[in-house]
Structure formats: C-alpha cells, structure tokens
Scaffold this active site. Structure first.
Site, PDB file in Angstrom:
ATOM      1  N   ASP A 186       0.833  -1.199   0.000  1.00  0.00           N
ATOM      2  CA  ASP A 186       0.000   0.000   0.000  1.00  0.00           C
ATOM      3  C   ASP A 186       0.865   1.245   0.000  1.00  0.00           C
ATOM      4  O   ASP A 186       2.067   1.213   0.270  1.00  0.00           O
ATOM      5  CB  ASP A 186      -1.035  -0.007   1.123  1.00  0.00           C
ATOM      6  CG  ASP A 186      -0.429   0.098   2.503  1.00  0.00           C
ATOM      7  OD1 ASP A 186       0.782   0.358   2.613  1.00  0.00           O
ATOM      8  OD2 ASP A 186      -1.163  -0.084   3.483  1.00  0.00           O
ATOM      9  N   ASN A 194      -3.772  12.545   1.178  1.00  0.00           N
ATOM     10  CA  ASN A 194      -5.137  13.006   0.898  1.00  0.00           C
ATOM     11  C   ASN A 194      -5.420  14.333   1.574  1.00  0.00           C
ATOM     12  O   ASN A 194      -6.066  15.223   1.007  1.00  0.00           O
ATOM     13  CB  ASN A 194      -6.152  11.958   1.375  1.00  0.00           C
ATOM     14  CG  ASN A 194      -6.620  11.040   0.261  1.00  0.00           C
ATOM     15  OD1 ASN A 194      -6.576  11.402  -0.904  1.00  0.00           O
ATOM     16  ND2 ASN A 194      -7.051   9.845   0.624  1.00  0.00           N
ATOM     17  N   HIS A 199      -8.746  14.666  -2.154  1.00  0.00           N
ATOM     18  CA  HIS A 199      -9.060  13.325  -2.641  1.00  0.00           C
ATOM     19  C   HIS A 199      -8.760  13.166  -4.130  1.00  0.00           C
ATOM     20  O   HIS A 199      -8.392  12.071  -4.579  1.00  0.00           O
ATOM     21  CB  HIS A 199     -10.522  12.992  -2.362  1.00  0.00           C
ATOM     22  CG  HIS A 199     -10.801  12.757  -0.905  1.00  0.00           C
ATOM     23  ND1 HIS A 199     -10.329  11.667  -0.228  1.00  0.00           N
ATOM     24  CD2 HIS A 199     -11.489  13.502   0.004  1.00  0.00           C
ATOM     25  CE1 HIS A 199     -10.714  11.715   1.034  1.00  0.00           C
ATOM     26  NE2 HIS A 199     -11.421  12.824   1.203  1.00  0.00           N
ATOM     27  N   ASP A 203      -6.582  10.288  -5.642  1.00  0.00           N
ATOM     28  CA  ASP A 203      -7.032   9.435  -6.749  1.00  0.00           C
ATOM     29  C   ASP A 203      -6.013   9.445  -7.888  1.00  0.00           C
ATOM     30  O   ASP A 203      -5.748   8.400  -8.509  1.00  0.00           O
ATOM     31  CB  ASP A 203      -8.385   9.918  -7.271  1.00  0.00           C
ATOM     32  CG  ASP A 203      -9.518   9.626  -6.308  1.00  0.00           C
ATOM     33  OD1 ASP A 203      -9.290   8.882  -5.339  1.00  0.00           O
ATOM     34  OD2 ASP A 203     -10.625  10.154  -6.524  1.00  0.00           O
ATOM     35  N   GLU A 229      -6.081   2.001  -0.360  1.00  0.00           N
ATOM     36  CA  GLU A 229      -4.790   2.241  -0.978  1.00  0.00           C
ATOM     37  C   GLU A 229      -3.920   0.988  -0.956  1.00  0.00           C
ATOM     38  O   GLU A 229      -2.710   1.052  -1.149  1.00  0.00           O
ATOM     39  CB  GLU A 229      -4.052   3.389  -0.276  1.00  0.00           C
ATOM     40  CG  GLU A 229      -3.550   3.112   1.117  1.00  0.00           C
ATOM     41  CD  GLU A 229      -4.596   3.321   2.219  1.00  0.00           C
ATOM     42  OE1 GLU A 229      -4.169   3.432   3.382  1.00  0.00           O
ATOM     43  OE2 GLU A 229      -5.788   3.385   1.924  1.00  0.00           O
TER      44      GLU A 229
END
Length: 324
Positions: A186, A194, A199, A203, A229
């Site tokens: 991850d 974030n 966000h 993304d 993630e």
C-alpha cells in the site's frame, strides 16, 4: 427462354433480394432490390456466371449449397449468425454498425420452369437490424462483465474477483506442485497525502501507481485493488526470491518518480509484504493473504518504503491467530 414466370409486381417491389441461377450457375434473374443495392443491372449480366458478376462470393461454399439444393430438390438456409453475408451489399446504418455490409438471412430454393428446367432461387433478407442489436447487446454484456471484475478508479481487478483468482491459482499451484507467491502493498502515508492534496490528488496518485505497477507484471499475474490504498499481486509460478525481486522493482518504480498533480509534484512510496505458498488445504489462500499482510505490517513498522518477506517461522503463530 422467356422468364415471364419469374417476373411480376410482387418480386419487383419486394424489400428483399431475389436472385435466380440455372444449373450452370448462370444468372437468370435479379429483382429490383438486388439491382439497386448491388449496382448491377440484369440487362447487362443476364446469362453470365454468377461468380463472374459477383467475384467476391464464397464460391466453393455456395457451389456446394446450390448443388445440394438442385440434387435433393430441397431448400437450404444460412443465417447471418452462420455467415454474415453472401453478397456484399451496403446497408443504410453506417453509424451504428461495425460492418459496412448488410447482414443477411439467405434461403436457397429449388425452382422448375414450365418446361422442366431446374433453377436455384436465392432469397436475401436484410438482417442488419438484428446484427446491430446483437452487437450492441454483446458490447453491453462485455461492459457489464468488465464492471463486475474491474475497480472503477484504478482499472485494477476489484477485490472480489481478485480473491476468486487467488483461490483458483492456489488450487492450481497445489495440484501441479508449482510455486506461487503473493505481494500485498500500500501507499505510505496515504491519509496525509489526501489531507494535503485532496481526494482528487489521492485518486491521481492511485491511478498513476497502478499504471506503473501494471507495466512491470506479466500477463499471467493477477493485480487487484485489495482496499483503499492497498493492492495485491498474485505471482504465478514464482518462488519467494522471484517475488522479492518483482517487489523491489515495484518499490523503485513508485519511489523514483513523483506524481504530478495540478503542477505539483507528489512524492510517493510503497511498503510491500511478500509471501510464498507453503501449506495445503482449503484455507491455504486465506493463510497466504495473512502471511503477506504480516510481512506488509513489518515493512511499515521497519520504516516504510521497503520490501519485507514473510518468515516460515511465523506460520504457526498465524494459524493459531486465525483459528482463535
């Protein structure tokens, strides 16, 4: 010979093609529909070989069909699903079809004139509407099937489908005594990323991350989004040493180049846990996930941005934990 017995207002106004050949496959009749769509005039081709006039016909196949109709005096049928078309005729739906030619349902009928001479009549029905509908239906079903397998954001496999493939690969590896390894990884400090970039920034990083990782994998590997993630990779026919090598390439590919988002450079890194399949049994895939998860936890605990392999000595502890 007079062909008055073939002509008439019904055949001429029919919104289907009508073609007649004699026993030598010479053209005797074309109705207005075929003349209009093929740009071939009966007066210019009457008496000529069908295969000279329409030189792109499936000749060998059509000769066998016509010969069978003549010999058995029995009709024959070919649908557009079997052979999309026999004569290349344009259709009126160029914007909605992937083919420029009319899809056709074709019926071949035996005919006999008043003098007893034998003919074959080819009836051509425009089936393009059915063809286009089937194309759209197949496309919709393919998209639906894809949406059931693929994560919408990253285009990696979604967790459900990825776990199904992991289970199947574990069973296959056990059956054929082949090595199998699993990577779980991850993004480091993703919550902080974030918070700092929003966000959309997060993304963007996930999308770029999956693109970089996918480029390093084989077609036989299974790459899926395991959590927000967190991602998993099933490495088929790969032992632990090979899995660690792949993991290190992934780690470097992610950490060596920042992700650009709205003209900002976002530094990224991943922590990776690696484990190889060692145990047998129905729960082997669950144990393998647990092993890789422990290795991932250790990678984060040891400082992140690193690869850690699961130790065989931890297997007994993991089994006791899962059974508790």
């Amino acid at each position: 010979m007079s062909e008055d017995w073939l002509t008439g207002p019904v055949l001429e106004q029919l919104n289907s093609g009508v073609l007649v050949v004699d026993e030598q496959f010479q053209l005797v009749y074309l109705n207005s529909f075929l003349q209009r769509h093929s740009c071939v005039q009966l007066s210019e081709v009457k008496g000529k070989s069908l295969f000279q006039v329409f030189n792109d016909l499936p000749e060998a196949w059509l000769r066998r069909k016509f010969a069978s109709v003549l010999e058995l005096q029995s009709p024959s049928f070919s649908s557009w699903e079997q052979r999309q078309y026999i004569i290349k005729l344009p259709h009126l739906r160029p914007a909605t079809s992937s083919s420029q030619y009319m899809a056709q349902n074709c019926t071949m009928l035996p005919l006999k004139d008043p003098g007893g001479r034998l003919y074959v009549c080819l009836l051509i029905e425009d089936a393009t509407d059915a063809f286009v509908y089937q194309q759209h239906l197949q496309s919709t079903l393919q998209k639906l099937e894809l949406s059931n397998r693929i994560d919408g954001l990253t285009q990696a496999l979604n967790r459900r489908y990825w776990e199904e493939q992991l289970k199947l690969e574990v069973q296959r590896a056990q059956r054929y005594k082949q090595p199998l390894s699993l990577l779980l990884f991850d993004l480091d400090k993703f919550k902080q990323l974030n918070d700092q970039y929003g966000h959309l920034g997060g993304d963007s990083v996930l999308i770029e991350l999956t693109a970089r990782v996918r480029a390093l994998l084989r077609d036989t590997d299974w790459f899926g989004r395991y959590g927000g993630e967190e991602f998993g990779i099933v490495l088929t026919n790969t032992g632990l040493a090979g899995a660690i090598e792949v993991a290190e390439r992934i780690r470097l590919a992610v950490s060596n180049t920042a992700v650009t988002f709205h003209e900002q450079s976002i530094p990224t890194s991943v922590s990776i846990g690696a484990a190889q399949l060692y145990i047998e049994g129905d729960r082997a895939h669950e144990v393998l996930i647990g092993q890789a998860d422990i290795a991932l936890y250790n990678a984060k605990r040891e400082g992140r941005n690193r690869v850690v392999a699961f130790s065989e000595g931890e297997t007994e502890f993991l089994l006791r934990t899962q059974q508790a």
